[in-house]
Design an enzyme around this catalytic site. Structure first.
Site, mmCIF file in Angstrom:
data_model
loop_
_atom_site.group_PDB
_atom_site.id
_atom_site.type_symbol
_atom_site.label_atom_id
_atom_site.label_comp_id
_atom_site.label_asym_id
_atom_site.label_seq_id
_atom_site.Cartn_x
_atom_site.Cartn_y
_atom_site.Cartn_z
ATOM 1 N NE ARG A 247 -4.752 6.064 -2.320
ATOM 2 C CZ ARG A 247 -5.607 5.689 -1.380
ATOM 3 N NH1 ARG A 247 -5.704 6.386 -0.268
ATOM 4 N NH2 ARG A 247 -6.357 4.625 -1.523
ATOM 5 C CE LYS B 118 -4.361 0.167 11.096
ATOM 6 N NZ LYS B 118 -3.325 -0.156 10.092
ATOM 7 C CG ASN C 282 1.679 1.620 4.831
ATOM 8 O OD1 ASN C 282 1.621 2.367 5.811
ATOM 9 N ND2 ASN C 282 1.171 1.972 3.650
ATOM 10 C CE1 TYR D 7 -7.317 2.012 10.395
ATOM 11 C CE2 TYR D 7 -7.266 3.047 12.557
ATOM 12 C CZ TYR D 7 -6.701 2.842 11.316
ATOM 13 O OH TYR D 7 -5.506 3.474 10.996
ATOM 14 C CB SER E 258 -3.650 3.071 14.412
ATOM 15 O OG SER E 258 -4.353 4.212 14.846
ATOM 16 N N GLY F 72 0.806 -1.232 0.000
ATOM 17 C CA GLY F 72 0.000 0.000 0.000
ATOM 18 C C GLY F 72 0.828 1.266 0.000
ATOM 19 C CB ALA F 73 3.900 2.216 -1.158
HETATM 20 P P1 NAP Z 1 -3.985 5.871 2.450
HETATM 21 O O1 NAP Z 1 -3.486 7.214 2.044
HETATM 22 O O2 NAP Z 1 -5.448 5.615 2.399
HETATM 23 O O3 NAP Z 1 -3.239 4.768 1.560
HETATM 24 C C1 NAP Z 1 -3.539 3.415 1.703
HETATM 25 C C2 NAP Z 1 -2.672 2.603 0.772
HETATM 26 O O4 NAP Z 1 -3.020 1.213 0.954
HETATM 27 C C3 NAP Z 1 -2.900 2.913 -0.693
HETATM 28 O O5 NAP Z 1 -1.679 2.813 -1.371
HETATM 29 C C4 NAP Z 1 -3.861 1.798 -1.146
HETATM 30 O O6 NAP Z 1 -3.732 1.461 -2.516
HETATM 31 C C5 NAP Z 1 -3.321 0.650 -0.301
HETATM 32 N N1 NAP Z 1 -4.257 -0.453 -0.118
HETATM 33 C C6 NAP Z 1 -5.533 -0.413 0.350
HETATM 34 N N2 NAP Z 1 -6.041 -1.651 0.368
HETATM 35 C C7 NAP Z 1 -5.060 -2.498 -0.073
HETATM 36 C C8 NAP Z 1 -4.981 -3.898 -0.304
HETATM 37 N N3 NAP Z 1 -6.002 -4.713 -0.050
HETATM 38 N N4 NAP Z 1 -3.818 -4.407 -0.788
HETATM 39 C C9 NAP Z 1 -2.763 -3.604 -1.074
HETATM 40 N N5 NAP Z 1 -2.791 -2.274 -0.880
HETATM 41 C C10 NAP Z 1 -3.930 -1.738 -0.398
HETATM 42 O O7 NAP Z 1 -3.524 5.479 3.938
HETATM 43 P P2 NAP Z 1 -2.484 6.220 4.944
HETATM 44 O O8 NAP Z 1 -3.201 7.276 5.666
HETATM 45 O O9 NAP Z 1 -1.220 6.527 4.227
HETATM 46 O O10 NAP Z 1 -2.245 5.020 6.001
HETATM 47 C C11 NAP Z 1 -1.246 4.027 5.818
HETATM 48 C C12 NAP Z 1 -1.275 3.089 7.014
HETATM 49 O O11 NAP Z 1 -1.069 3.832 8.215
HETATM 50 C C13 NAP Z 1 -2.608 2.359 7.195
HETATM 51 O O12 NAP Z 1 -2.388 1.061 7.678
HETATM 52 C C14 NAP Z 1 -3.314 3.203 8.233
HETATM 53 O O13 NAP Z 1 -4.279 2.462 8.958
HETATM 54 C C15 NAP Z 1 -2.138 3.608 9.114
HETATM 55 N N6 NAP Z 1 -2.389 4.820 9.899
HETATM 56 C C16 NAP Z 1 -2.669 6.007 9.304
HETATM 57 C C17 NAP Z 1 -2.894 7.141 10.078
HETATM 58 C C18 NAP Z 1 -3.197 8.486 9.477
HETATM 59 O O14 NAP Z 1 -3.471 9.428 10.239
HETATM 60 N N7 NAP Z 1 -3.130 8.651 8.171
HETATM 61 C C19 NAP Z 1 -2.850 7.029 11.472
HETATM 62 C C20 NAP Z 1 -2.572 5.800 12.061
HETATM 63 C C21 NAP Z 1 -2.332 4.694 11.250
HETATM 64 P P3 NAP Z 1 -4.729 2.112 -3.647
HETATM 65 O O15 NAP Z 1 -4.259 3.559 -3.795
HETATM 66 O O16 NAP Z 1 -4.489 1.321 -4.869
HETATM 67 O O17 NAP Z 1 -6.114 2.029 -3.080
#
Ligand code: NAP
Length: 248
Positions: free
Chosen positions: A16, A160, A91, A156, A143, A13-14
């Site tokens: 974005r 986590k 991720n 969620y 998280s 999941g990279a």
């Molecule tokens: P994001 O911007 O929504 O990006 C998610 C990424 O995961 C995208 O590249 C997406 O690909 C990919 N993805 C989704 N489903 C997938 C699957 N089944 N197989 C492979 N790839 C998949 O998320 P983020 O905010 O950067 O978060 C990244 C991680 O950090 C997550 O685990 C999230 O729970 C955790 N996190 C985030 C925050 C925050 O504040 N942002 C806080 C705590 C934890 P597509 O673009 O192709 O859909």
């Protein structure tokens, strides 16, 4: 010498957000980066081009981390092309927020499969090359919500929290083979997604954090690089909070 010189790093999941920043920092630190996505073909191609433009090695794979067979095939393909996998960053993650009263079975399953089962799928698949190499670092993106819980996010939070238990168990199982496993618990990280939120609300969130700002994807990527590198050679089974002191 760069921190990840010649290490092969697989990041799920990279296309974005946080995953993208991790991919950028890993290439910056000399790693060969393989990253996955499920739907963002254009963004993945653009990232591949960005990562390779200054002589870096990077490749994007369309692969659904929640699918057991996809994960095995991905790892087989990466090992065939790059020889091994030194670092796995689990991720990929999604949210389907709603109160338990309204939560459907599908919303529960989707989140658990994408956020938690994915880590099982990928970790099981990379175990073989890592055991062979007698070394490896596995990093699971949890998280603060997994530590503290949050109303409207029971699916969620469960996924986590599950990742933290999984992390400790894998650290115990594979430590004797020099394979480390740690989790990162980000707090409020500002990404494209948070740009569209009501900025007054976002400012209130920032004010409630001891460091008085939201985190950046780079803040999380820097800790990921540390856990991926030999700088953290004696660190395993831990959950590092990257949350500006939001949760202590
Ligand atoms: P994001 O911007 O929504 O990006 C998610 C990424 O995961 C995208 O590249 C997406 O690909 C990919 N993805 C989704 N489903 C997938 C699957 N089944 N197989 C492979 N790839 C998949 O998320 P983020 O905010 O950067 O978060 C990244 C991680 O950090 C997550 O685990 C999230 O729970 C955790 N996190 C985030 C925050 C925050 O504040 N942002 C806080 C705590 C934890 P597509 O673009 O192709 O859909």
């Amino acid at each position: 010498m760069k921190l990840l010189e010649n290490k092969v790093v697989l990041i799920t999941g990279a296309s974005r957000g946080i995953g993208k920043a991790i991919a950028e920092e890993c290439v910056h630190q000399g790693a060969k980066v393989v990253f996955t996505y499920v739907s963002s073909d254009e963004k993945a191609r653009a990232l591949e081009a960005e990562l390779t433009q200054h002589g870096g090695t990077a490749k994007g794979y369309k692969s659904d981390a929640s699918k057991f067979d996809d994960a095995q095939k991905l790892v087989d393909d990466v090992v065939a092309e790059f020889g091994t996998i030194d670092v796995l960053v689990n991720n990929a993650g999604i949210t389907r927020d709603t109160l338990l009263m309204r939560m459907t079975e599908e919303q529960w399953d989707e989140v658990i499969n994408t956020n938690l089962k994915s880590a099982f799928n990928l970790t099981k698949a990379v175990q073989k090359p890592m055991l062979k190499a007698r070394s490896g670092s596995i990093i699971n993106m949890s998280s603060v919500v997994g530590v503290k819980g949050n109303a409207g996010q029971s699916n969620y939070a469960a996924s986590k929290a599950g990742l933290i238990g999984f992390t400790k168990s894998i650290a115990a199982e594979l430590g004797s083979r020099n394979i480390r496993c740690n989790a990162i618990a980000p707090g409020f990280i500002e990404t494209e997604m948070t740009e569209v939120l009501d900025q007054k609300v976002v400012q209130e969130w920032r004010n409630a954090i001891p460091l008085k700002r939201g985190g950046t994807p780079l803040d999380v990527a820097n800790v990921t690089v540390f856990l991926a590198s030999d700088m953290s050679a004696y660190v395993t089974g831990q959950t590092i909070h990257v949350c500006g002191g939001m949760l202590m």
